[in-house]
Write a protein that holds these residues in place. Structure first.
Motif, PDB file in Angstrom:
ATOM      1  N   VAL A 199     -43.794  37.965 -92.438  1.00  0.00           N
ATOM      2  CA  VAL A 199     -44.670  38.670 -91.501  1.00  0.00           C
ATOM      3  C   VAL A 199     -44.016  39.965 -91.033  1.00  0.00           C
ATOM      4  N   GLU A 219     -51.654  37.753 -89.445  1.00  0.00           N
ATOM      5  CA  GLU A 219     -52.251  38.947 -90.015  1.00  0.00           C
ATOM      6  C   GLU A 219     -53.768  38.887 -89.911  1.00  0.00           C
ATOM      7  N   ASN A 230     -49.804  41.527 -85.919  1.00  0.00           N
ATOM      8  CA  ASN A 230     -48.688  40.567 -85.879  1.00  0.00           C
ATOM      9  C   ASN A 230     -47.738  40.821 -84.715  1.00  0.00           C
TER      10      ASN A 230
END
Length: 167
Positions: A102, A35, A109
């Motif tokens: 994630v 991120e 990402n």
């Protein structure tokens, strides 16, 4: 004159912050980013002036998902977190094991899809040595064990145990 006395400290502070940011990014070059933030092993941030630096081993446990999440996707995340929290509390505390959730639909990402050849929601273990990725494994059997919570958690615990061993 008063205006320059006020502006000068602000300018010096901005320069100092800029220099610190640049130094920080050079220390994390080559380390995977999550991120937009580098994943830095705990020991990688220690003082580099020490004579001998022990090898740093860290396992990253990722759960990758997209924006749309079904009940099975949420269950995979929940069971995985439970398995890791119950068996590896000390490792989580000392950062030898790191748990990350994630969203691969976020642009920052999106690279994980190629990095780990992902095609669906997945749990991936990454073995890091001295800040470098040594190996990774997509735990594809999470889908097979989804109907049996205890079998699922055992699968996760066993796979993490294999990755936690230092070669």
């Amino acid at each position: 004159m008063k205006r320059s006395l006020i502006v000068l400290p602000i300018l010096l502070l901005a320069i100092a912050l800029t220099a610190m940011t640049g130094a920080d990014s050079s220390r994390t070059a080559g380390i995977p980013k999550l991120e937009g933030k580098p994943v830095v092993p705990a020991a990688a941030t220690s003082d580099s002036s020490k004579a001998s630096v022990p090898s740093v081993h860290q396992v990253l446990a990722y759960y990758f998902h997209g924006i749309r999440r079904c009940s099975n996707c949420i269950k995979i995340e929940s069971y995985t977190k439970e398995a890791i929290d119950s068996a590896y509390g000390a490792a989580l505390k000392d950062s030898s094991l790191v748990w990350r959730v994630v969203n691969t639909d976020e642009e920052a990402n999106n690279h994980f899809l190629n990095d780990y050849q992902l095609y669906t929601k997945s749990v991936v273990l990454v073995d890091m040595h001295d800040g470098k990725q040594a190996r990774w494994k997509n735990l594809e059997k999470v889908w097979e064990h989804l109907g049996d919570k205890e079998a699922f958690k055992k699968y996760i615990r066993d796979e993490v145990a294999l990755f936690m061993k230092v070669d």
